[in-house]
Design an enzyme around this catalytic site. Structure first.
Site, PDB file in Angstrom:
ATOM      1  N   ALA A 151      -8.970  -2.979  -5.000  1.00 24.17           N
ATOM      2  CA  ALA A 151      -9.553  -1.981  -4.095  1.00 24.17           C
ATOM      3  C   ALA A 151      -8.501  -1.165  -3.327  1.00 24.17           C
ATOM      4  CB  ALA A 151     -10.508  -2.663  -3.112  1.00 24.17           C
ATOM      5  N   GLU A 183     -10.313   6.554  18.450  1.00 22.28           N
ATOM      6  CA  GLU A 183      -9.891   5.630  19.512  1.00 22.28           C
ATOM      7  C   GLU A 183     -10.553   4.255  19.399  1.00 22.28           C
ATOM      8  OE1 GLU A 183     -11.694   8.278  19.793  1.00 22.28           O
ATOM      9  OE2 GLU A 183     -13.522   7.717  20.869  1.00 22.28           O
ATOM     10  N   MET A 201       0.179  -2.620  12.124  1.00 21.06           N
ATOM     11  CA  MET A 201      -0.506  -3.624  12.930  1.00 21.06           C
ATOM     12  C   MET A 201      -0.476  -3.316  14.433  1.00 21.06           C
ATOM     13  SD  MET A 201      -1.629  -5.321  10.481  1.00 21.06           S
ATOM     14  CE  MET A 201      -1.340  -5.965   8.840  1.00 21.06           C
ATOM     15  N   ASN A 232       0.829  -1.211   0.000  1.00 19.62           N
ATOM     16  CA  ASN A 232       0.000   0.000   0.000  1.00 19.62           C
ATOM     17  C   ASN A 232       0.862   1.259   0.000  1.00 19.62           C
ATOM     18  OD1 ASN A 232      -3.055  -0.425   0.119  1.00 19.62           O
ATOM     19  ND2 ASN A 232      -2.270  -2.011   1.493  1.00 19.62           N
ATOM     20  N   ASN A 282      -6.724   5.158   7.688  1.00 24.74           N
ATOM     21  CA  ASN A 282      -6.298   3.759   7.695  1.00 24.74           C
ATOM     22  C   ASN A 282      -6.963   3.023   6.540  1.00 24.74           C
ATOM     23  OD1 ASN A 282      -5.259   1.218   8.798  1.00 24.74           O
ATOM     24  ND2 ASN A 282      -7.358   0.808   9.457  1.00 24.74           N
ATOM     25  N   HIS A 322      -8.334  -0.655   5.479  1.00 27.34           N
ATOM     26  CA  HIS A 322      -8.709  -1.932   6.084  1.00 27.34           C
ATOM     27  C   HIS A 322      -9.240  -2.855   4.979  1.00 27.34           C
ATOM     28  CE1 HIS A 322      -9.903  -4.715   9.194  1.00 27.34           C
ATOM     29  NE2 HIS A 322     -11.017  -4.892   8.514  1.00 27.34           N
ATOM     30  N   ILE A 357      -2.404  -1.138  17.632  1.00 26.72           N
ATOM     31  CA  ILE A 357      -3.574  -0.352  18.054  1.00 26.72           C
ATOM     32  C   ILE A 357      -3.076   0.995  18.594  1.00 26.72           C
ATOM     33  CG2 ILE A 357      -5.434  -0.253  19.794  1.00 26.72           C
ATOM     34  CD1 ILE A 357      -6.205  -2.368  17.863  1.00 26.72           C
TER      35      ILE A 357
HETATM   36  C1  GAR Z   1      -3.290  -4.732   3.809  1.00 25.18           C
HETATM   37  O1  GAR Z   1      -4.172  -5.667   3.268  1.00 25.18           O
HETATM   38  C2  GAR Z   1      -3.995  -3.812   4.768  1.00 25.18           C
HETATM   39  O2  GAR Z   1      -5.285  -3.470   4.365  1.00 25.18           O
HETATM   40  C3  GAR Z   1      -4.027  -4.671   6.016  1.00 25.18           C
HETATM   41  O3  GAR Z   1      -2.767  -5.299   6.043  1.00 25.18           O
HETATM   42  C4  GAR Z   1      -2.269  -5.442   4.713  1.00 25.18           C
HETATM   43  C5  GAR Z   1      -0.894  -4.796   4.641  1.00 25.18           C
HETATM   44  O4  GAR Z   1      -0.286  -5.016   3.395  1.00 25.18           O
HETATM   45  N1  GAR Z   1      -4.292  -3.881   7.180  1.00 25.18           N
HETATM   46  C6  GAR Z   1      -5.011  -4.302   8.203  1.00 25.18           C
HETATM   47  O5  GAR Z   1      -5.468  -5.424   8.278  1.00 25.18           O
HETATM   48  C7  GAR Z   1      -5.213  -3.288   9.321  1.00 25.18           C
HETATM   49  N2  GAR Z   1      -6.323  -3.669  10.152  1.00 25.18           N
HETATM   50  P1  GAR Z   1       0.901  -4.094   2.869  1.00 25.18           P
HETATM   51  O6  GAR Z   1       1.954  -4.023   3.977  1.00 25.18           O
HETATM   52  O7  GAR Z   1       1.433  -4.839   1.669  1.00 25.18           O
HETATM   53  O8  GAR Z   1       0.345  -2.734   2.519  1.00 25.18           O
END
Ligand code: GAR
Length: 198
Positions: A178, A146, A89, A16, A106, A108, A91
């Site tokens: 997406a 939060e 990753m 991303n 963020n 998701h 919180i």
């Molecule tokens: C992505 O799919 C992102 O949406 C998810 O982790 C992956 C990271 O991939 N994030 C979450 O689950 C946050 N709750 P990347 O490091 O290749 O961007």
């Protein structure tokens, strides 16, 4: 117009982050810093290759308050105005999010409010979607407050689930169709409104 100074927070592969760098959509903001809680995150290599400054803020074994204070320190030192969580990753509590109201976003990998909140991250989200049997999933970009995955939604995009999908195959499709599209678009929207509000 002065560009909004952005920090991207990452923990893993950083696809991303790469989409934000490569898409050409983010024009009102500049990624000036990439921060990871994981010194081995491949995302840090992607940042270095793109000539973006990096920092590591260790989370493991560190009390939450101290972790967030260290994060805020590095963001302030770099004059950061907007934060993008891209596969981050960890919180973040209200102590952190209140510092950047409507300035943290963020991505998701599901259509919130499905498969989100505590414990739903990375591949687990897709495992849950497949075991529930949904036929449509997708990605969401939202403001961060939060409540984990509870902030106002900025953009969403739906993606079809196919028969025989594995969590890995579905994850890749959700990214390609997406996440990598809506994250740069939503980031531009927020960066533009911050730079116009100056
Ligand atoms: C992505 O799919 C992102 O949406 C998810 O982790 C992956 C990271 O991939 N994030 C979450 O689950 C946050 N709750 P990347 O490091 O290749 O961007």
């Amino acid at each position: 117009m002065l560009k909004t100074k952005i920090a991207v927070l990452v923990s893993g592969g950083g696809t991303n982050l790469q989409a934000l760098i490569d898409s050409g959509v983010l024009k009102s903001g500049e990624i000036v810093l990439v921060v990871s809680n994981n010194e081995n995150a491949y995302a840090l290599k992607r940042a270095e290759k793109a000539g973006i400054k990096t920092a590591v803020v260790v989370k493991k074994g560190v009390p939450q308050e101290e972790f967030e204070e260290s994060l805020i320190k590095v963001l302030e030192e770099n004059g950061i105005e907007m934060v993008i969580l891209a596969g981050f990753m960890c919180i973040l509590t209200g102590d952190f999010t209140r510092r950047y109201p409507n300035r943290i976003i963020n991505v998701h990998p599901s259509l919130i409010p499905s498969f989100c909140g505590k414990g739903f991250y990375g591949l687990r989200v897709h495992e849950a979607a497949l075991s529930y049997g949904v036929k449509v999933t997708g990605a969401t970009v939202h403001y961060v407050n939060e409540i984990p995955d509870g902030g106002k939604i900025i953009m969403q995009k739906a993606v079809e689930v196919h028969d025989g999908d594995t969590p890995e195959i579905l994850q890749r499709r959700v990214m390609e169709q997406a996440e990598w599209i809506i994250l740069p678009q939503a980031a531009e929207k927020v960066a533009e409104s911050i730079s116009k509000s100056r």
